[in-house]
Motif scaffolding. Structure first.
Motif, short mmCIF file in Angstrom:
data_model
loop_
_atom_site.label_atom_id
_atom_site.label_comp_id
_atom_site.label_asym_id
_atom_site.label_seq_id
_atom_site.Cartn_x
_atom_site.Cartn_y
_atom_site.Cartn_z
N UNK A 1 0.87 -1.29 -0.14
CA UNK A 1 -0.08 -0.14 0.10
C UNK A 1 0.82 1.21 -0.04
N UNK A 2 0.66 2.26 -1.00
CA UNK A 2 1.66 3.15 -1.32
C UNK A 2 0.92 4.48 -0.86
N UNK A 3 1.54 5.67 -0.45
CA UNK A 3 0.93 6.97 -0.48
C UNK A 3 0.55 7.35 -1.72
N UNK A 4 -0.64 7.97 -1.76
CA UNK A 4 -1.63 8.36 -2.69
C UNK A 4 -1.43 9.78 -2.89
N UNK A 5 -1.25 10.39 -3.89
CA UNK A 5 -1.24 12.04 -3.94
C UNK A 5 -1.26 12.47 -5.38
N UNK A 6 -1.54 13.68 -5.32
CA UNK A 6 -1.67 14.41 -6.60
C UNK A 6 -1.09 15.91 -6.66
N UNK A 7 -0.38 16.45 -7.69
CA UNK A 7 0.09 17.69 -7.30
C UNK A 7 -0.97 19.02 -7.45
N UNK A 8 -0.66 19.99 -6.67
CA UNK A 8 -1.18 20.96 -6.49
C UNK A 8 -0.48 22.12 -6.58
N UNK A 9 -0.43 22.87 -7.66
CA UNK A 9 0.46 24.19 -7.86
C UNK A 9 0.12 25.34 -6.64
N UNK A 10 1.11 25.81 -6.19
CA UNK A 10 0.94 27.18 -5.25
C UNK A 10 1.61 28.17 -5.78
N UNK A 11 2.38 28.17 -6.41
CA UNK A 11 3.17 29.48 -7.12
C UNK A 11 4.02 29.11 -8.13
N UNK A 12 4.57 29.92 -8.76
CA UNK A 12 5.57 30.08 -10.11
C UNK A 12 6.23 31.12 -10.58
N UNK A 13 7.29 30.98 -11.06
CA UNK A 13 7.96 31.83 -11.71
C UNK A 13 8.80 31.62 -12.82
N UNK B 1 2.76 32.58 -16.28
CA UNK B 1 3.26 31.18 -15.95
C UNK B 1 2.59 30.26 -15.05
N UNK B 2 1.87 30.95 -14.01
CA UNK B 2 1.26 30.16 -12.99
C UNK B 2 0.11 29.38 -13.49
N UNK B 3 -0.78 30.10 -14.59
CA UNK B 3 -1.54 29.60 -14.89
C UNK B 3 -1.47 28.27 -15.93
N UNK B 4 -0.35 28.48 -16.54
CA UNK B 4 0.26 27.23 -17.52
C UNK B 4 0.37 26.23 -16.58
N UNK B 5 1.25 26.50 -15.37
CA UNK B 5 1.33 25.44 -14.55
C UNK B 5 0.31 24.68 -13.86
N UNK B 6 -0.60 25.23 -13.63
CA UNK B 6 -1.79 24.94 -12.84
C UNK B 6 -2.72 24.01 -13.85
N UNK B 7 -2.77 24.54 -15.18
CA UNK B 7 -3.74 23.86 -16.13
C UNK B 7 -3.08 22.49 -16.51
N UNK B 8 -1.73 22.70 -16.63
CA UNK B 8 -0.89 21.46 -17.09
C UNK B 8 -0.63 20.16 -16.11
N UNK B 9 -0.80 20.69 -14.73
CA UNK B 9 -0.27 19.67 -13.64
C UNK B 9 -0.99 19.56 -12.55
N UNK B 10 -1.97 20.39 -12.26
CA UNK B 10 -2.83 20.27 -11.01
C UNK B 10 -3.59 19.10 -11.07
N UNK B 11 -3.58 18.01 -10.04
CA UNK B 11 -4.64 16.88 -10.34
C UNK B 11 -3.68 15.63 -10.55
N UNK B 12 -2.64 15.90 -11.30
CA UNK B 12 -1.94 14.66 -11.81
C UNK B 12 -0.62 14.21 -10.87
N UNK B 13 -0.33 12.86 -10.80
CA UNK B 13 0.78 12.44 -10.13
C UNK B 13 1.97 12.63 -10.66
N UNK B 14 2.21 12.80 -11.93
CA UNK B 14 3.22 13.33 -12.56
C UNK B 14 2.90 14.28 -13.69
N UNK B 15 3.95 15.03 -13.94
CA UNK B 15 3.70 16.24 -14.85
C UNK B 15 5.05 16.63 -15.63
N UNK B 16 4.92 16.39 -16.87
CA UNK B 16 6.18 16.91 -17.66
C UNK B 16 5.88 17.99 -18.79
#
Length: 433
Positions: free
Chosen positions: A233-245, A273-288
């Motif tokens: 049983x592994x820890x489960x989590x998803x990305x939540x962007x807080x800020x970026x530059x 930049x933060x909007x791009x990060x949020x739209x691409x990464x929020x809710x994902x386990x991995x983001x490239x």
């Protein structure tokens, strides 16, 4: 609890975020160096002599790789008998080393690696290297289900199933033999290579699968078989962007080899930049991402830029409801639902199959893009929604479907902090530099 920052530069314009291990680690970041503070971990270090073997072992449980390095991060480790010039580069790291460790060792009680598997390239010529691995010994779960019975896999709240090994067949003459004739239990070399359990259960909090020929195929006719599953049983989590530059906020970050005039403007920031990060990464386990996605315009011509991201990893509950049943989403008091992903259809052949003909469960490419769950449940403390064609439409007629929902529980004002991984700096090259 803390939020963390990642940096990227032009040596590798692709960036990756992963949400994992938030119940195990805390990190600090200073000029791109990550310092791991493990709550409970094992460590193995092996100097890179040609015949040395790197050994990881767990007295109880199975290996779970947390971090690793092939290269050199300090001048003290494995320094005996080495001239100073072979110890000088302490920022030497072989890309992909952790992936190799995870592929070779995760889920095993013991793991031996020849150092040669890491010498696919040389990240720092002339430097004497070592392999350093941080790992934990995770409790393992072993489930047995006799043929035509159901196997139940489950994890505590906030964790998900990771199947390490499964076999539908027979590997001994003593399991599942009650009232069975000797001829049906003699073949103890009956093995299967099916990935049905992994495909059906990995990433879920709980899972049920039938130990039957219909699911796994008949690997050895005439033998009474059983299903054996080894999982953690592994820890489960998803990305939540807080800020970026994307730009430059100080003269120290990513300054190596750059003239002063390229570091002078520390008030440089790309809008959006933060909007791009949020739209691409929020809710994902991995983001490239390709860092070129941020070069839509140049906020400060002539300045050498970097991308810096602050993010947390949040627990992500997962709910499954069979067609015409109700899905219940709920959060603790003071928190509200934030749906990350939903699908009404079918993505495997083992979920919601009881008493269903094979023709209704064969299409496992049945997906929908409806935002019904988000529109109905986001911002609420709890929510009930029916998994039915009248609510979602029918994305694939004749298929017995189910509803899958992955969601976060978010503070009404802001997301809760959670622990997360950090990666090394990668700085972005400004246009024209």
């Amino acid at each position: 609890m803390a939020a963390f920052s990642w940096l990227w530069h032009s040596r590798n314009p692709y960036v990756v975020m992963t949400a994992a291990g938030f119940q195990i680690y805390s990190f600090s970041l200073k000029l791109g160096e990550a310092f791991l503070q493990s709550l409970s971990a094992e460590r193995a270090t092996t100097c890179d002599d040609r015949e040395n073997v790197h050994l990881l072992t767990c007295a109880t449980g199975v290996i779970s790789i947390q971090d690793g390095l092939y290269g050199r991060a300090n001048s003290e480790t494995c320094k005996e008998g080495r001239p100073p010039q072979q110890l000088a580069n302490t920022a030497c790291s072989q890309e992909g080393a952790v992936d190799v460790l995870k592929t070779r060792c995760n889920g095993k009680k013991s793991c031996e690696l020849n150092m040669a598997v890491f010498r696919t390239s040389d990240p720092c010529n002339g430097i004497y290297k070592y392999l350093d691995t941080n790992f934990t010994c995770e409790p393992e779960n072993i489930i047995l289900a006799c043929e035509d019975s159901l196997a139940h896999l489950s994890c505590d709240v906030g964790k998900v199933i990771l199947v390490h090994e499964s076999n539908f067949g027979r590997r001994d003459k003593t399991t599942c033999i009650y009232k069975k004739p000797a001829s049906q239990v003699q073949n103890d070399n009956c093995l299967s290579s099916s990935t049905a359990v992994e495909n059906s259960c990995n990433g879920k909090n709980s899972c049920m699968i039938r130990a039957s020929n219909a699911v796994f195929g008949d690997t050895c006719g005439g033998t009474y078989k059983y299903l054996e599953v080894n999982y953690t049983c592994e820890a489960s989590g998803v990305i939540s962007i807080k800020g970026g530059l994307y730009g430059r906020a100080d003269p120290e970050m990513c300054k190596e080899g750059r003239p002063p005039q390229q570091l002078a403007n520390t008030q440089c920031s790309q809008a959006g930049a933060v909007d791009v990060l949020k739209s691409r990464c929020n809710g994902k386990k991995s983001c490239e991402m390709n860092i070129n996605d941020f070069k839509t315009s140049d906020p400060c011509p002539g300045i050498y830029k970097y991308l810096e991201t602050n993010f947390t990893c949040l627990p992500a509950p997962r709910v499954v409801a069979c067609q015409n049943s109700l899905a219940y989403l709920s959060c603790d008091a003071g928190k509200v639902i934030a749906v990350q992903e939903s699908n009404f259809g079918r993505r495997d052949q083992t979920t919601c199959i009881y008493n269903r003909p094979s023709s209704q469960v064969q299409n496992d490419q049945c997906t929908s893009s409806s935002s019904v769950v988000e529109n109905s449940c986001n911002g609420k403390n709890s929510c009930t929604i029916k998994a039915s064609g009248s609510v979602f439409g029918d994305p694939c007629r004749g298929v017995y479907k189910y509803l899958e929902v992955v969601y976060l529980c978010e503070n009404r004002q802001s997301f809760s902090d959670a622990r997360c991984h950090v990666m090394k700096p990668k700085c972005a090259k400004a246009p024209g530099l």
